[in-house]
Design a protein around this motif. Structure first.
Motif, mmCIF file in Angstrom:
data_model
loop_
_atom_site.group_PDB
_atom_site.id
_atom_site.type_symbol
_atom_site.label_atom_id
_atom_site.label_comp_id
_atom_site.label_asym_id
_atom_site.label_seq_id
_atom_site.Cartn_x
_atom_site.Cartn_y
_atom_site.Cartn_z
ATOM 1 N N ASN A 40 0.860 -0.924 0.177
ATOM 2 C CA ASN A 40 -0.183 -0.068 0.064
ATOM 3 C C ASN A 40 0.708 1.272 0.041
ATOM 4 N N GLU A 41 0.264 2.577 0.049
ATOM 5 C CA GLU A 41 1.052 3.752 -0.053
ATOM 6 C C GLU A 41 1.753 4.019 1.220
ATOM 7 N N PHE A 42 1.728 3.278 2.039
ATOM 8 C CA PHE A 42 2.583 3.181 3.452
ATOM 9 C C PHE A 42 3.543 2.147 3.441
ATOM 10 N N GLY A 43 3.752 1.379 2.431
ATOM 11 C CA GLY A 43 4.654 0.371 2.483
ATOM 12 C C GLY A 43 4.352 -0.778 3.253
ATOM 13 N N ALA A 44 3.178 -1.097 3.621
ATOM 14 C CA ALA A 44 2.567 -2.291 4.351
ATOM 15 C C ALA A 44 2.157 -3.516 3.210
ATOM 16 N N PRO A 45 2.799 -4.471 3.166
ATOM 17 C CA PRO A 45 2.351 -5.560 2.469
ATOM 18 C C PRO A 45 1.022 -6.281 2.771
ATOM 19 N N PHE A 46 0.424 -6.417 1.540
ATOM 20 C CA PHE A 46 -1.060 -7.437 1.906
ATOM 21 C C PHE A 46 -1.008 -8.459 0.608
ATOM 22 N N ARG A 47 -1.997 -9.381 0.718
ATOM 23 C CA ARG A 47 -2.028 -10.354 -0.453
ATOM 24 C C ARG A 47 -3.476 -10.185 -0.849
ATOM 25 N N VAL A 48 -3.355 -10.485 -2.128
ATOM 26 C CA VAL A 48 -4.974 -10.475 -2.812
ATOM 27 C C VAL A 48 -4.883 -11.760 -3.768
ATOM 28 N N LEU A 49 -5.859 -12.500 -3.829
ATOM 29 C CA LEU A 49 -6.142 -13.834 -4.317
ATOM 30 C C LEU A 49 -6.995 -13.825 -5.431
ATOM 31 N N ASN A 50 -6.491 -14.541 -6.732
ATOM 32 C CA ASN A 50 -7.433 -14.783 -7.676
ATOM 33 C C ASN A 50 -8.082 -13.405 -8.426
ATOM 34 N N VAL A 51 -6.853 -12.661 -8.718
ATOM 35 C CA VAL A 51 -7.262 -11.416 -9.486
ATOM 36 C C VAL A 51 -6.992 -11.316 -10.766
ATOM 37 N N ARG A 52 -8.039 -10.873 -11.632
ATOM 38 C CA ARG A 52 -8.133 -10.878 -13.134
ATOM 39 C C ARG A 52 -7.313 -9.650 -13.553
ATOM 40 N N GLN A 53 -6.797 -9.767 -14.723
ATOM 41 C CA GLN A 53 -6.018 -8.520 -15.485
ATOM 42 C C GLN A 53 -7.102 -7.633 -15.854
ATOM 43 N N GLY A 54 -7.087 -6.336 -15.803
ATOM 44 C CA GLY A 54 -7.910 -5.190 -16.331
ATOM 45 C C GLY A 54 -7.496 -3.940 -15.887
#
Length: 66
Positions: A40-54
């Motif tokens: 994110n904009e603060f440098g904190a990581p997070f995960r997202v799953l099953n993301v489509r391109q677009g």
């Protein structure tokens, strides 16, 4: 271009902000659906799953060439 593990991409969050992400998994049974590690904009990581391109929120895309 097909996504591969380790590629840097852009991810749009729910508010439409573009964030840096790395492809950590490519679903072989789909066309362009990936799992991402996003910062994110603060440098904190997070995960997202099953993301489509677009270009819509909660989707990933290639960074523009400059």
């Amino acid at each position: 271009m097909r996504p591969t593990i380790g590629r840097i991409v852009h991810y749009k969050d729910t508010e439409g902000k573009t964030l840096a992400a790395v492809v950590v998994y490519v679903n072989p049974d789909t066309n362009g659906i990936v799992n991402l590690s996003v910062w994110n904009e603060f440098g904190a990581p997070f995960r997202v799953l099953n993301v489509r391109q677009g270009d819509e929120p909660e989707q990933w895309n290639w960074p523009p060439r400059q």
